[in-house]
Scaffold this motif. Structure first.
Motif, PDB file in Angstrom:
ATOM      1  N   UNK B   1       1.020  -1.293  -0.103  1.00 20.65           N
ATOM      2  CA  UNK B   1      -0.019   0.057   0.069  1.00 20.65           C
ATOM      3  C   UNK B   1       1.025   1.113  -0.100  1.00 20.65           C
ATOM      4  N   UNK B   2       0.452   2.196  -0.913  1.00 22.92           N
ATOM      5  CA  UNK B   2       1.371   3.655  -0.978  1.00 22.92           C
ATOM      6  C   UNK B   2       0.700   4.451  -0.180  1.00 22.92           C
ATOM      7  N   UNK B   3       1.746   4.910   0.740  1.00 21.13           N
ATOM      8  CA  UNK B   3       1.462   6.060   1.615  1.00 21.13           C
ATOM      9  C   UNK B   3       1.684   7.269   0.897  1.00 21.13           C
ATOM     10  N   UNK B   4       2.708   7.499   0.040  1.00 19.81           N
ATOM     11  CA  UNK B   4       2.820   8.699  -0.600  1.00 19.81           C
ATOM     12  C   UNK B   4       1.378   9.307  -1.062  1.00 19.81           C
ATOM     13  N   UNK B   5       1.473  10.692  -0.760  1.00 20.56           N
ATOM     14  CA  UNK B   5       0.446  11.437  -1.360  1.00 20.56           C
ATOM     15  C   UNK B   5       0.830  12.601  -1.954  1.00 20.56           C
ATOM     16  N   UNK B   6       0.429  12.945  -3.302  1.00 21.35           N
ATOM     17  CA  UNK B   6       0.826  14.001  -3.858  1.00 21.35           C
ATOM     18  C   UNK B   6       2.315  13.942  -4.145  1.00 21.35           C
ATOM     19  N   UNK B   7       2.955  15.298  -4.199  1.00 22.99           N
ATOM     20  CA  UNK B   7       4.190  15.677  -4.465  1.00 22.99           C
ATOM     21  C   UNK B   7       5.149  15.577  -3.391  1.00 22.99           C
ATOM     22  N   UNK B   8       4.464  15.938  -1.900  1.00 23.32           N
ATOM     23  CA  UNK B   8       5.505  16.186  -0.821  1.00 23.32           C
ATOM     24  C   UNK B   8       4.830  15.473   0.553  1.00 23.32           C
ATOM     25  N   UNK B   9       3.951  14.684   0.371  1.00 21.35           N
ATOM     26  CA  UNK B   9       3.258  14.366   1.557  1.00 21.35           C
ATOM     27  C   UNK B   9       3.039  12.906   1.775  1.00 21.35           C
ATOM     28  N   UNK B  10       2.959  12.446   2.928  1.00 21.30           N
ATOM     29  CA  UNK B  10       2.593  11.035   3.504  1.00 21.30           C
ATOM     30  C   UNK B  10       1.233  11.047   4.133  1.00 21.30           C
ATOM     31  N   UNK B  11       0.604   9.848   4.149  1.00 20.80           N
ATOM     32  CA  UNK B  11      -0.609   9.489   4.903  1.00 20.80           C
ATOM     33  C   UNK B  11      -0.274   8.319   5.410  1.00 20.80           C
ATOM     34  N   UNK B  12      -0.108   8.354   6.651  1.00 26.29           N
ATOM     35  CA  UNK B  12       0.111   6.962   7.384  1.00 26.29           C
ATOM     36  C   UNK B  12      -0.811   5.984   7.529  1.00 26.29           C
ATOM     37  N   UNK B  13      -0.695   4.738   6.897  1.00 26.15           N
ATOM     38  CA  UNK B  13      -1.809   3.818   6.996  1.00 26.15           C
ATOM     39  C   UNK B  13      -1.934   3.490   8.423  1.00 26.15           C
ATOM     40  N   UNK B  14      -0.826   3.448   9.298  1.00 33.81           N
ATOM     41  CA  UNK B  14      -1.081   3.078  10.678  1.00 33.81           C
ATOM     42  C   UNK B  14      -0.440   4.306  11.507  1.00 33.81           C
ATOM     43  N   UNK B  15      -1.361   5.371  11.554  1.00 35.81           N
ATOM     44  CA  UNK B  15      -0.782   6.367  12.103  1.00 35.81           C
ATOM     45  C   UNK B  15      -0.324   6.316  13.609  1.00 35.81           C
ATOM     46  N   UNK B  16       0.747   6.874  13.751  1.00 39.81           N
ATOM     47  CA  UNK B  16       1.448   6.609  15.183  1.00 39.81           C
ATOM     48  C   UNK B  16       0.737   7.598  16.133  1.00 39.81           C
TER      49      UNK B  16
END
Lengths: 339, 339
Positions: B1-16
């Motif tokens: 699963x790809x957590x990369x969002x757009x050009x500069x962001x990450x969306x954590x699949x398991x948020x700490x």
């Protein structure tokens, strides 16, 4: 799946690859034993700039440009930059890398910064946070002497324990996949601050050797390996005096690394003829030697596995002049051939 | 699963999760509007030490000790420390944190360092590289003035655009799981260096506003969100002058954040009565305000979602005196309530 190994290490389940790298060095390095291996040797140490700091920025800019070119990559392919240098507020990195417009994590680990940058970029790529990332570091003899010791014009004498800050920069391109990778980063061991109470800014090897010892011993314990598992254990810039101390300290922990140890600071200059004291030092020492000397040997399979351990002395003139000690830190990176 | 969002962001699949935090500040901050919210206010700004630098180290040491205690954690539970400060070679962090003996990644992002540290620690925890990690930052008015501007004894006048470096430190404990977490880190947007050519070291708001604008606009574009998605968009230390510039710059990109914007530098002091010019600044400004003011509101659910954007001016006296500009950088962190 848990990639945590022991108390201080990671073993990547999907090891990221180094798909390209480049080194740019100054005139003294270009007269040393590794001269033929560097990508670029400057015609003079100012690299066409007006100040030593701008010259150092050029080292990073040119190294990254070369590494991208050698990898067939564009700046916009890089999702992250992990970069740092020795100068206050990392100005070599800020000014050298700003035109690339890549999201940046600024790092400071003194001369261990190359290990820190490779560790964090490997973590980011292995986790799928980036398909491509770059790790960049530099040092410059003149900007470092100016900041940490004396103006060059003062022409101070140096004890034999002193090391010579390498004028050099290197960049590494990491990727999740690659056609002909130079090597893969199989794991890392992250160092702690180690302070043996040393206050001699002219004996950085003695400051860093305890930190190198701690991270090497931690690494071998975490992975349950003996030194001979590696073709080489490569420290950053301990120099000849630091090397002796490292051997002694590791003996006490039951590890003899003499047969596999090399130190970038001892490889990059011929201290006998170049007057470089105990050896080379600076972020650029380990970084440019890894890029120019070790990665090609991993790429061909001449070396199968190395433990790369850049070493840093957390020297500050402010804390030094206030009578504080100089703590050390080191970071371990496992590099394996893909052949 | 790809957590990369757009050009500069990450969306954590398991948020700490942030399971604990603490703030330690100086006397001036202890007389400001947030006085009742800090965990600890020093009796004097030397914190029992002989030097300003050692005082700043104490801020980090005490903040981490408190944060660990509040989380029911021991130092040895932390797999990594991500830490940094404004001082050359990060001496506040090195000397403040060395006794904890935790593997350390030293960071420099000027006053954005808290965002950088939270980003990298969240990346490490979310990837499973650590069950627990700590992010620590600090700044101290006196050590910063001494390094960047004038000795305090000189008692120089300051223009109204100047900001006042916060004497404060904060520590955050991140975890993969927690019983009563304060908040979770749902995603991050990592900033690039942004240089609008400003050379006025007494107007840091103007230096940092373009970097804040870039990262906020990038974040909203990457996630396809409007500013009102957030209860608050919280910048680090733009101050009142930087805030105006940020509003203008974001207007040009089609975003009006006025209704949701707050700036930690404008919250931490009452500039009218405390003589702090445009507002507070320094790594400790955003960090201590997040810990003391915003995290408790996320913990209770009073705030649901904030975009936290610490902002940094990459000022160095060396480059400044050589006539260089002052580049800026900012890092965005999405914090969400767990209620």
């Amino acid at each position: 799946m848990n990639q945590q190994i022991g108390k201080g290490s990671l073993c990547f389940s999907e090891a990221p690859f180094i798909i390209g790298s480049a080194s740019v060095v100054g005139t003294k390095e270009g007269e040393g034993p590794l001269a033929k291996e560097f990508d670029c040797i400057g015609a003079d140490d100012k690299f066409g700039q007006d100040t030593w700091e701008a010259a150092e920025s050029s080292l990073q800019k040119e190294a990254l440009t070369l590494a991208l070119g050698k990898s067939g990559m564009q700046p916009e392919d890089m999702r992250y930059l992990f970069a740092g240098d020795l100068l206050g507020q990392l100005i070599a990195s800020s000014f050298g890398l700003k035109t690339f417009e890549i999201p940046l994590f600024g790092l400071y680990g003194a001369c261990s910064t190359c290990g820190e940058a490779l560790s964090l970029s490997a973590m980011a790529v292995a986790a799928g946070y980036a398909d491509y990332a770059a790790a960049v570091t530099s040092s410059h003899f003149a900007s470092a002497e100016k900041q940490f010791r004396f103006p060059l014009e003062y022409a101070n004498q140096r004890p034999v324990s002193a090391t010579w800050t390498v004028t050099g920069g290197a960049a590494f391109i990491l990727a999740r996949a690659g056609k002909e990778p130079l090597a893969k980063i199989a794991g890392i061991t992250t160092g702690k601050i180690v302070d043996f109470g040393i206050k001699d800014s002219m004996n950085m090897g003695a400051v860093m050797a305890p930190a190198a010892c701690e991270v090497i011993a931690q690494h071998l314990a975490d992975f349950d390996r003996q030194p001979e598992y590696y073709d080489r254990i490569v420290t950053g810039d301990l120099g000849s005096i630091g090397q002796e101390i490292l051997f002694d300290l590791l003996d006490k922990k039951g590890y003899d690394i003499r047969s596999v140890h090399e130190d970038c600071g001892m490889l990059i200059y011929d201290s006998e003829t170049q007057g470089t004291g105990s050896g080379g030092s600076g972020c650029g020492c380990a970084a440019s030697t890894l890029s120019a000397h070790f990665l090609p040997k991993l790429a061909t399979g001449e070396l199968k596995r190395i433990l790369f351990v850049p070493t840093g002395a957390l020297l500050s003139t402010v804390s030094f002049n206030e009578g504080e000690t100089i703590p050390g830190i080191a970071h371990g990176v496992v590099l394996e051939t893909c052949k």
